[in-house]
Design a protein around this motif. Sequence first.
Motif, PDB file in Angstrom:
ATOM      1  N   LEU A 156       0.811  -1.212   0.000  1.00  0.00           N
ATOM      2  CA  LEU A 156       0.000   0.000   0.000  1.00  0.00           C
ATOM      3  C   LEU A 156       0.844   1.261   0.000  1.00  0.00           C
ATOM      4  O   LEU A 156       0.450   2.288  -0.551  1.00  0.00           O
ATOM      5  CB  LEU A 156      -0.921  -0.009   1.227  1.00  0.00           C
ATOM      6  N   ALA A 157       2.013   1.178   0.627  1.00  0.00           N
ATOM      7  CA  ALA A 157       2.892   2.348   0.683  1.00  0.00           C
ATOM      8  C   ALA A 157       3.794   2.457  -0.543  1.00  0.00           C
ATOM      9  O   ALA A 157       4.647   3.343  -0.607  1.00  0.00           O
ATOM     10  CB  ALA A 157       3.762   2.273   1.941  1.00  0.00           C
ATOM     11  N   VAL A 163       0.482   6.502  -7.679  1.00  0.00           N
ATOM     12  CA  VAL A 163       0.033   6.733  -9.058  1.00  0.00           C
ATOM     13  C   VAL A 163      -1.489   6.734  -9.129  1.00  0.00           C
ATOM     14  O   VAL A 163      -2.109   7.626  -9.731  1.00  0.00           O
ATOM     15  CB  VAL A 163       0.622   5.660  -9.998  1.00  0.00           C
ATOM     16  N   ILE A 164      -2.105   5.737  -8.499  1.00  0.00           N
ATOM     17  CA  ILE A 164      -3.566   5.647  -8.525  1.00  0.00           C
ATOM     18  C   ILE A 164      -4.208   6.829  -7.815  1.00  0.00           C
ATOM     19  O   ILE A 164      -5.260   7.336  -8.233  1.00  0.00           O
ATOM     20  CB  ILE A 164      -4.020   4.326  -7.867  1.00  0.00           C
ATOM     21  N   ALA A 177      -6.925   5.059  -2.746  1.00  0.00           N
ATOM     22  CA  ALA A 177      -5.458   5.035  -2.735  1.00  0.00           C
ATOM     23  C   ALA A 177      -4.896   6.086  -1.796  1.00  0.00           C
ATOM     24  O   ALA A 177      -3.886   5.848  -1.119  1.00  0.00           O
ATOM     25  CB  ALA A 177      -4.925   5.251  -4.149  1.00  0.00           C
ATOM     26  N   ARG A 178      -5.536   7.250  -1.742  1.00  0.00           N
ATOM     27  CA  ARG A 178      -5.051   8.296  -0.826  1.00  0.00           C
ATOM     28  C   ARG A 178      -5.200   7.840   0.621  1.00  0.00           C
ATOM     29  O   ARG A 178      -4.326   8.094   1.454  1.00  0.00           O
ATOM     30  CB  ARG A 178      -5.813   9.604  -1.074  1.00  0.00           C
ATOM     31  N   ARG A 181      -2.395   5.191   1.333  1.00  0.00           N
ATOM     32  CA  ARG A 181      -1.008   5.667   1.492  1.00  0.00           C
ATOM     33  C   ARG A 181      -0.846   6.579   2.711  1.00  0.00           C
ATOM     34  O   ARG A 181       0.235   7.083   2.978  1.00  0.00           O
ATOM     35  CB  ARG A 181      -0.551   6.392   0.234  1.00  0.00           C
ATOM     36  N   GLY A 182      -1.910   6.785   3.454  1.00  0.00           N
ATOM     37  CA  GLY A 182      -1.770   7.549   4.685  1.00  0.00           C
ATOM     38  C   GLY A 182      -2.548   8.839   4.716  1.00  0.00           C
ATOM     39  O   GLY A 182      -2.632   9.487   5.756  1.00  0.00           O
ATOM     40  N   VAL A 183      -3.132   9.244   3.578  1.00  0.00           N
ATOM     41  CA  VAL A 183      -3.974  10.435   3.556  1.00  0.00           C
ATOM     42  C   VAL A 183      -5.373   9.985   3.980  1.00  0.00           C
ATOM     43  O   VAL A 183      -5.977   9.131   3.345  1.00  0.00           O
ATOM     44  CB  VAL A 183      -4.036  11.054   2.147  1.00  0.00           C
TER      45      VAL A 183
END
Length: 210
Positions: A156-157, A163-164, A177-178, A181-183
């Motif tokens: 995931l990181a 990109v996604i 995806a945001r 990745r931690g958002v």
Amino acid sequence: MPRPRSLTPTTLATAALAVIDRDGLAGLTMRTVAKEVGMSTMGLYRYVTDRAELERLVVDLVLSQVGTAPPDPAAPWTDRVAAMVRRLRGAVGTHPSVIPLIVAHRHRSERLLGWSETLVGILKEAGLDGPRRVVALRCLLAYVIGALQLDHLGPLAGPGTSVIADLPEFPLMAETAREARGVGVGVGAEAEFDDGLAAILRGMECGHRP
């Protein structure tokens, strides 16, 4: 090149695993393992027949860390299944490149068969019989293997997630995806695995109720 006095299966498996961890599965050859243990390629054939035998030794070594004893019988069956699944993930997760070998040689591994025997026993106690038990076992194995490969090759990181996250033409995927990745909420590898396993077990629990 001097030949060691003797090589044990564990010594060979450790050397082969070191090659895989360093160079990937494609790097595993009789030549590279012979070099790892400090002998000629021809000399290695005195200990193993071919690469397939090396592969089986590696599988045995990695899976030797998997506990097969039944978990606490007083615990709910879903907790016991989760404990068994995490045991397998813990042993294999440190050597993700070995996963294809485990898939190929799983029917020859006494340790994995012992792990499966215990797991099937828990599923049977839970009331999962016949085809449902077969599917449950395969589903749990597939989840461990798939989750480890996905975390290794496309975490995931990783860059793919970023990109996604920036693709406006796929807004829901970008939002997901945001978050990944931690958002937003953020999702770690452990939480991802545990939440996925919990979802599978909830499905099994509902599916076997009368």
